[in-house]
Design a protein around this motif. Sequence first.
Motif, short mmCIF file in Angstrom:
data_model
loop_
_atom_site.label_atom_id
_atom_site.label_comp_id
_atom_site.label_asym_id
_atom_site.label_seq_id
_atom_site.Cartn_x
_atom_site.Cartn_y
_atom_site.Cartn_z
N GLY A 145 0.77 -1.23 0.00
CA GLY A 145 0.00 0.00 0.00
C GLY A 145 0.80 1.28 0.00
N PHE A 146 2.11 1.20 -0.04
CA PHE A 146 2.89 2.44 -0.02
C PHE A 146 3.08 2.95 -1.43
CE2 PHE A 146 4.11 3.27 4.23
CZ PHE A 146 4.08 2.06 4.89
N GLN A 147 2.91 4.25 -1.62
CA GLN A 147 3.14 4.86 -2.92
C GLN A 147 4.62 4.85 -3.23
OE1 GLN A 147 0.57 6.07 -4.46
NE2 GLN A 147 -0.94 6.22 -2.81
N SER A 148 4.94 4.90 -4.50
CA SER A 148 6.36 4.80 -4.85
C SER A 148 7.15 6.03 -4.40
CB SER A 148 6.54 4.57 -6.35
OG SER A 148 5.90 5.62 -7.04
N GLN A 149 6.51 7.19 -4.26
CA GLN A 149 7.30 8.34 -3.84
C GLN A 149 7.57 8.33 -2.35
OE1 GLN A 149 4.35 8.62 -5.26
NE2 GLN A 149 3.07 10.19 -4.31
N GLN A 150 6.94 7.38 -1.65
CA GLN A 150 7.22 7.31 -0.23
C GLN A 150 8.44 6.46 0.07
OE1 GLN A 150 3.03 6.16 0.86
NE2 GLN A 150 3.68 7.15 2.75
N VAL A 151 8.96 5.80 -0.95
CA VAL A 151 10.06 4.87 -0.71
C VAL A 151 11.29 5.32 -1.48
CG1 VAL A 151 10.73 2.46 -0.76
CG2 VAL A 151 8.32 3.05 -0.65
N ASP A 152 12.42 5.41 -0.80
CA ASP A 152 13.69 5.78 -1.44
C ASP A 152 14.71 4.68 -1.23
OD1 ASP A 152 14.03 9.39 -1.01
OD2 ASP A 152 12.99 8.17 -2.48
N PHE A 153 15.55 4.47 -2.23
CA PHE A 153 16.55 3.41 -2.14
C PHE A 153 17.95 3.99 -2.19
CE2 PHE A 153 13.86 -0.25 -2.62
CZ PHE A 153 12.72 0.29 -3.17
N TRP A 154 18.84 3.46 -1.36
CA TRP A 154 20.23 3.90 -1.38
C TRP A 154 21.14 2.70 -1.17
CZ3 TRP A 154 21.06 8.68 -2.90
CH2 TRP A 154 20.01 9.60 -2.77
N ALA A 155 22.26 2.71 -1.89
CA ALA A 155 23.28 1.67 -1.70
C ALA A 155 24.31 2.21 -0.73
CB ALA A 155 23.95 1.35 -3.03
N THR A 156 24.65 1.45 0.29
CA THR A 156 25.57 1.98 1.30
C THR A 156 26.64 0.97 1.68
OG1 THR A 156 24.14 1.21 3.07
CG2 THR A 156 23.86 3.48 2.37
N SER A 157 27.67 1.51 2.30
CA SER A 157 28.72 0.67 2.86
C SER A 157 29.42 1.50 3.92
CB SER A 157 29.71 0.26 1.77
OG SER A 157 30.91 -0.15 2.35
N ILE A 158 29.82 0.89 5.02
CA ILE A 158 30.47 1.72 6.04
C ILE A 158 31.89 2.07 5.65
CG2 ILE A 158 29.14 0.94 8.02
CD1 ILE A 158 31.44 -0.91 8.75
N TRP A 159 32.39 1.47 4.58
CA TRP A 159 33.79 1.70 4.24
C TRP A 159 33.99 2.83 3.25
CZ3 TRP A 159 36.96 -0.55 7.43
CH2 TRP A 159 36.54 -1.70 8.09
N ASP A 160 32.94 3.44 2.78
CA ASP A 160 33.16 4.62 1.95
C ASP A 160 32.09 5.66 2.24
OD1 ASP A 160 32.00 2.73 -0.89
OD2 ASP A 160 30.82 4.00 0.43
N GLN A 161 32.05 6.68 1.42
CA GLN A 161 31.21 7.83 1.76
C GLN A 161 29.75 7.62 1.41
OE1 GLN A 161 33.82 7.95 -0.33
NE2 GLN A 161 33.18 8.78 -2.29
N SER A 162 29.38 6.49 0.84
CA SER A 162 27.97 6.29 0.48
C SER A 162 27.09 6.26 1.72
CB SER A 162 27.82 4.99 -0.31
OG SER A 162 28.36 3.91 0.43
N LEU A 163 27.68 5.88 2.84
CA LEU A 163 26.93 5.88 4.09
C LEU A 163 26.45 7.30 4.42
CD1 LEU A 163 26.19 4.22 6.62
CD2 LEU A 163 28.33 4.97 7.60
#
Lengths: 356, 394
Positions: A158-176
């Motif tokens: 039931g969640f709209q697509s604009q309510q959900v964001d995706f991010w790729a992360t890792s503690i070993w670089d700045q993506s976190l």
Amino acid sequence: MERSKRQKQRKVLLMGRSGAGKSSMRSIIFSNYVAKDVRRLGATVDVEHSNIRFMGNLMLNLWDCGGQDSFVESYLSNQRSHVFTSVAVMIFVFDISSREAAADLLSFASTIRALYEFSPGSKIFVLIHKMDLVPADQKARVFQQKAIDVRTTCEDEGFQSQQVDFWATSIWDQSLYKAWTQVIYFLVPNASAIEDMLRRLADLLDARELILYERTTCLVVTHITRDAEQRNPYNDRFERISSILKTHKHSMAKHTGTMASEVSFAELQIKTGDFMFFITRLTENTNLAVVMPSDEASFNAARVNVQLARREFSHLDIVEKRGKDVQRQGKDGPALEEVRMADDGEASSSGRASDR
Amino acid sequence: MRTLFSENILSPAPTPVPQQNPFELLFPSTLSNASSSASVQSSPNQHEWLTQHWQNQQRAENDATIYGSTASSAPLTRRKGNPKLLFMGLRKSGKSSVQRVVFQKMSPADTLFLEPTTRIEKASLQSFVTIDTAELPTSLLASPPELDHHAVFSNMGAVIWILDVQDDYLTSIASLIETTVFLAEHYPRINIDVFIHKIDGLSEEYKYDTFREVRQRVQDELSDVGHADKSVSYYQTSIFDHSIFEAMSKVVQKLLPQLPAMETLLNKLCSTCRIQKAYLFDTSSKIYVATDASPTFLRDYEVCSDYVDVVVDIKQIYGWQQRDKTQAAEDGGEIGESMVTYDHSGDTYIYAREIDDHLSLLCVMGKGSSADKRVLIDYNVSILQTALVKVFRV
């Protein structure tokens, strides 16, 4: 003019399977751990609450929920309403290296079902974590695939697509830092007011770029980039700067023998033939990084101007009577801010000595 | 100060006697056999062939002087003005890792994946001071005498022996003694530095004890063979922290003839500007080439080295326009400088200034360097800069 003295409280849930990396991320961002130190962390038992003060008038209630099956069972059954009511943001962490992708998705589905029941308007950030374990050439593909799967599940619940964001992360670089910056940006109540004021300041200073970041976590709250700087090839420079500053804090703490959380510099300047850069305190909880073209006179003028501008920005930060206008969501909020600023602007242009 | 270079260090080198590349391995086919015996105890025959080789060499040199070759005057060949380092040590002691981490900025964790070295590896660090390094894979110690020792050792400034303290280091000490004896007899001007390496694996109390023990042993053995006067320097190192950089800095410093001039300049600067500690950093490799006379703590070096990282990173992010331009339009007017202030009294904490493309001055400031004094500090530092440029341009 009376307003509730209560600060803006935002409830943030941090959930995911056991071992996904939730407590590691939290301790790196908020508790000044270095990436190597997170090995020491054990499994979280039930929920760990942290109240994190951010930008003065924003209080984050961060619920770091243990991911082991028994705890998840308990959240979904007897603690269901307690956990999932009035949630502003849910951060769900997927471990990309997990062997039980289907079970992860099922657990995710039941969690957001409960979330939809009690807080249907909340925002979901899905962090695909431990991306450093994926070979570089497969990263994009793996991330896309996972995002598609998760998005389908969200829509089913039931969640709209604009309510959900995706991010790729890792503690070993700045993506976190990139991912958490987005979370914070969503939560900061007066981001647009801050940006307007910063834009005006940038024009005044003729700066190439202004970056506002929070002092203890080194997360970038917002930034203003003026035209010439748009061509900067480093699109991820804000998270790089977060990570550079964080490392710097740690090294200073080691040298002076103090805790990393107490270390905070008053000013940092870098002058070269291409650019001039300085960081200084803007409000009680934030620092401003200013990138100027390479001209000594305008650099010094910029430093003085930022010191003078501090008073204006303190309205946004500290909880006080005037802060009510900013907290109100109405359109007259920013307008009132402007008027007040104009009054103060005249007063301060009389060239009084800076006040720190 | 003892210097390795003769007065005509800067006169143009005449064309040397044509010789094959001294670092080309002459007998690669023998390596596979030799590598298995690398850590075997040295045989008593080893001394024999070394002395025989030396006799051959003497004969060759006498021949050369007879034919009027200009490549040597007395037993010493002319050296060019670059420090040259040779890494030696037993197998898997860490020679390649040290080189990669210090000179090629490899992350220490990645050195686990380096392959064993089979050839003599030569590299040159093009930086402020061009440092030429070479690495002798261990098997060559036990190699056949056809190896051209003269070519390898004649130009060396220093030999760095890497001793793995987590392994059985007694074998390493034995090889070290042999090499030292050989060098002391034939190439007495080469500095010998011992890196007591991989010291991060030991606990705190153990570190100093092991260090002292190794030092004691080597001294004893050297005096047993009659070379008690050979000065050997010892350093505790590990690639996982800054101690390796500190040790390399000291090794390189001993090879620079301009060192006393730089130190005097730094001392003067520190006394006039009330600086606690000043370093002249080589920006790319983060080795410091000079420091002032105050006591050196690793902490100061670490904080300056980390600060160099911060400045270099930010320069890279925002200095993109310069790289787009094809030519650097400049005169001396664009000197980079940087400082960080920590408390509200306005005292500078760290002050950094570029001397030229590769060299930076970093100072940890003391009390009393507030904003009004900054003008004087700038002036003093610019005088130091002109002086340094002159010293090196000569």
